[in-house]
Design an enzyme around this catalytic site. Sequence first.
Site, PDB file in Angstrom:
ATOM      1  N   THR A 132       0.823  -1.218   0.000  1.00  0.00           N
ATOM      2  CA  THR A 132       0.000   0.000   0.000  1.00  0.00           C
ATOM      3  C   THR A 132       0.856   1.267   0.000  1.00  0.00           C
ATOM      4  OG1 THR A 132      -1.434   1.282   1.478  1.00  0.00           O
ATOM      5  CG2 THR A 132      -0.115  -0.386   2.514  1.00  0.00           C
ATOM      6  N   ASP A 133       0.273   2.366  -0.442  1.00  0.00           N
ATOM      7  CA  ASP A 133       0.977   3.656  -0.362  1.00  0.00           C
ATOM      8  C   ASP A 133       1.049   4.174   1.078  1.00  0.00           C
ATOM      9  OD1 ASP A 133      -1.716   4.331  -0.019  1.00  0.00           O
ATOM     10  OD2 ASP A 133      -1.733   5.920  -1.533  1.00  0.00           O
ATOM     11  N   GLU A 134       0.258   3.554   1.979  1.00  0.00           N
ATOM     12  CA  GLU A 134       0.219   4.062   3.357  1.00  0.00           C
ATOM     13  C   GLU A 134       1.544   3.862   4.089  1.00  0.00           C
ATOM     14  OE1 GLU A 134      -3.373   3.500   5.563  1.00  0.00           O
ATOM     15  OE2 GLU A 134      -4.536   3.160   3.759  1.00  0.00           O
ATOM     16  N   TYR A 158      -1.804  -0.626  11.003  1.00  0.00           N
ATOM     17  CA  TYR A 158      -1.939  -1.272   9.687  1.00  0.00           C
ATOM     18  C   TYR A 158      -0.748  -0.943   8.799  1.00  0.00           C
ATOM     19  CZ  TYR A 158      -3.284  -1.683   4.762  1.00  0.00           C
ATOM     20  OH  TYR A 158      -3.279  -1.961   3.415  1.00  0.00           O
ATOM     21  N   LYS A 162       2.306  -3.329   7.355  1.00  0.00           N
ATOM     22  CA  LYS A 162       2.571  -3.509   5.911  1.00  0.00           C
ATOM     23  C   LYS A 162       4.003  -3.092   5.596  1.00  0.00           C
ATOM     24  CE  LYS A 162       0.219  -4.659   2.957  1.00  0.00           C
ATOM     25  NZ  LYS A 162      -0.130  -5.996   2.404  1.00  0.00           N
TER      26      LYS A 162
HETATM   27  N1  LIG Z   1      -7.984  -1.918  -0.381  1.00  0.00           N
HETATM   28  C1  LIG Z   1      -7.085  -1.035  -0.803  1.00  0.00           C
HETATM   29  O1  LIG Z   1      -7.431   0.089  -1.160  1.00  0.00           O
HETATM   30  C2  LIG Z   1      -5.636  -1.420  -0.887  1.00  0.00           C
HETATM   31  C3  LIG Z   1      -4.735  -0.529  -1.483  1.00  0.00           C
HETATM   32  C4  LIG Z   1      -3.392  -0.899  -1.612  1.00  0.00           C
HETATM   33  C5  LIG Z   1      -2.968  -2.130  -1.169  1.00  0.00           C
HETATM   34  N2  LIG Z   1      -3.844  -2.972  -0.574  1.00  0.00           N
HETATM   35  C6  LIG Z   1      -3.342  -4.296  -0.139  1.00  0.00           C
HETATM   36  O2  LIG Z   1      -3.939  -5.255  -0.983  1.00  0.00           O
HETATM   37  C7  LIG Z   1      -4.156  -6.466  -0.257  1.00  0.00           C
HETATM   38  C8  LIG Z   1      -5.615  -6.860  -0.348  1.00  0.00           C
HETATM   39  O3  LIG Z   1      -6.412  -5.809   0.195  1.00  0.00           O
HETATM   40  P1  LIG Z   1      -7.998  -5.935   0.257  1.00  0.00           P
HETATM   41  O4  LIG Z   1      -8.541  -4.577   0.368  1.00  0.00           O
HETATM   42  O5  LIG Z   1      -8.478  -6.846  -0.805  1.00  0.00           O
HETATM   43  O6  LIG Z   1      -8.157  -6.661   1.676  1.00  0.00           O
HETATM   44  P2  LIG Z   1      -9.391  -7.488   2.256  1.00  0.00           P
HETATM   45  O7  LIG Z   1      -9.362  -7.235   3.731  1.00  0.00           O
HETATM   46  O8  LIG Z   1     -10.630  -7.228   1.496  1.00  0.00           O
HETATM   47  O9  LIG Z   1      -9.000  -9.010   1.972  1.00  0.00           O
HETATM   48  C9  LIG Z   1      -7.982  -9.681   2.655  1.00  0.00           C
HETATM   49  C10 LIG Z   1      -8.134 -11.172   2.383  1.00  0.00           C
HETATM   50  O10 LIG Z   1      -7.045 -11.845   3.059  1.00  0.00           O
HETATM   51  C11 LIG Z   1      -7.575 -12.949   3.780  1.00  0.00           C
HETATM   52  N3  LIG Z   1      -6.725 -13.177   4.950  1.00  0.00           N
HETATM   53  C12 LIG Z   1      -6.575 -12.363   6.041  1.00  0.00           C
HETATM   54  N4  LIG Z   1      -5.714 -12.920   6.904  1.00  0.00           N
HETATM   55  C13 LIG Z   1      -5.274 -14.081   6.341  1.00  0.00           C
HETATM   56  C14 LIG Z   1      -4.347 -15.078   6.731  1.00  0.00           C
HETATM   57  N5  LIG Z   1      -3.708 -15.015   7.916  1.00  0.00           N
HETATM   58  N6  LIG Z   1      -4.115 -16.119   5.900  1.00  0.00           N
HETATM   59  C15 LIG Z   1      -4.768 -16.207   4.716  1.00  0.00           C
HETATM   60  N7  LIG Z   1      -5.666 -15.296   4.286  1.00  0.00           N
HETATM   61  C16 LIG Z   1      -5.908 -14.241   5.096  1.00  0.00           C
HETATM   62  C17 LIG Z   1      -8.993 -12.524   4.173  1.00  0.00           C
HETATM   63  O11 LIG Z   1      -9.819 -13.643   4.459  1.00  0.00           O
HETATM   64  C18 LIG Z   1      -9.441 -11.759   2.939  1.00  0.00           C
HETATM   65  O12 LIG Z   1     -10.013 -12.622   1.977  1.00  0.00           O
HETATM   66  C19 LIG Z   1      -3.676  -6.197   1.166  1.00  0.00           C
HETATM   67  O13 LIG Z   1      -2.376  -6.719   1.296  1.00  0.00           O
HETATM   68  C20 LIG Z   1      -3.682  -4.688   1.277  1.00  0.00           C
HETATM   69  O14 LIG Z   1      -2.709  -4.247   2.197  1.00  0.00           O
HETATM   70  C21 LIG Z   1      -5.175  -2.660  -0.420  1.00  0.00           C
END
Ligand SMILES: NC(=O)c1ccc[n+]([C@@H]2O[C@H](COP(=O)([O-])OP(=O)(O)OC[C@H]3O[C@@H](n4cnc5c(N)ncnc54)[C@H](O)[C@@H]3O)[C@@H](O)[C@H]2O)c1
Length: 360
Positions: A132-134, A158, A162
């Site tokens: 993430t950019d965070e 969070y 990350k």
């Molecule tokens: N949502 C955003 O805007 C955003 C932006 C940049 C990066 N990200 C990154 O992208 C990734 C996905 O984000 P998202 O928004 O889809 O998250 P989300 O919370 O919707 O999904 C996370 C998934 O990971 C699974 N999970 C959690 N803990 C687990 C574990 N210990 N073992 C196996 N599976 C596990 C959950 O069941 C879920 O299906 C993350 O790494 C997040 O940091 C998200």
Amino acid sequence: MIFVTGGAGFIGSNFVLDWLAGSDEPVLNFDKLTYAGNLNNLASLKDDARHVFVRGDICDGEQVLALLREHRPRAIVHFAAESHVDRSIHGPAEFINTNINGTFALLEAARAYWTALPDAEKEAFRFLHVSTDEVYGTLGATDPAFTETTAFAPNSPYSASKAASDHLVRSYHHTYGFPTLTTNCSNNYGPYHFPEKLIPLIIANAQAGKPLPIYGDGQQIRDWLYVSDHCAAIRRVLADGRLGETYNVGGWNEMANLDVVHTLCDILDSLKPKATGSYRDQITYVKDRPGHDRRYAIDARKLERELGWKPAETFETGIRKTVQWYLDNAAWVADVQSGAYAKWVETNYFNRDSSQAEAS
Ligand SMILES: NC(=O)c1ccc[n+]([C@@H]2O[C@H](COP(=O)([O-])OP(=O)(O)OC[C@H]3O[C@@H](n4cnc5c(N)ncnc54)[C@H](O)[C@@H]3O)[C@@H](O)[C@H]2O)c1
């Protein structure tokens, strides 16, 4: 095949759906199914043998290693994480566990698998870490956007967790020559977004006649990217990214939260008008989140220059599609809000006698 962690979450499920829409290469989807994981997102793949779902925890290195040896993927795309900043403020422990310890366990399993591969497969193998950019912290109003060399300055449990995982991934490349790639992306929006996050929450509350909560003054600025653009960026980096590199992914779309909410209200006013007044009338200001970052902005020029990636959607086109999707998929939202999706998973999926792995 490719091995995807967290493929039942918001971005992961969009990635799996987009991947299988454009390729016949199978996906092993490894997900713990926390509150954020929802197999309903992947209902269209129910009878599709190219999608193999396994419930498991990335902290369980032995299970991961056994699966890697059994299925022999050519790449791992690592989405699994605890991802909601507010939850990390109320309960950081799970973030440390999954995002740091889990990524460490996954890296160890992946490295053990990779080390034993024959030369050609070893050469071709990739581990792509989705971040993430965070991790870069917060910007002042006139600061230049984050680049890949901006120093990390995470401000929430969070983003700190990350950042730690990004450092671990980096170290595995430098120390062991492990073939890593990292992407740092801005805020995503689009279908299957869990309704605790700003955009789906506003769409759901607006229709339910509930208040539309705005943290503080609503002037927190985020860069927004349509989720399928993020998925396309990940595919580009996976295909041609330089090993050990990080790539920023963003939408060139800085907007204050209040403006995002106004835009959503205006689209809803035109697509599903209220009997009287505007959805804007439901806006309510609430106490700001502690340590709330003021501004994020992503400089994604490296990804464009090196790999030719640019977002296909503007905020205007992406947000319209998103609102329409939520209007068309009210049942999905209702299932998530009532918790029915989790019950469905337990009764239809895990209370079976057979092995945990099956196509879904
Ligand atoms: N949502 C955003 O805007 C955003 C932006 C940049 C990066 N990200 C990154 O992208 C990734 C996905 O984000 P998202 O928004 O889809 O998250 P989300 O919370 O919707 O999904 C996370 C998934 O990971 C699974 N999970 C959690 N803990 C687990 C574990 N210990 N073992 C196996 N599976 C596990 C959950 O069941 C879920 O299906 C993350 O790494 C997040 O940091 C998200």
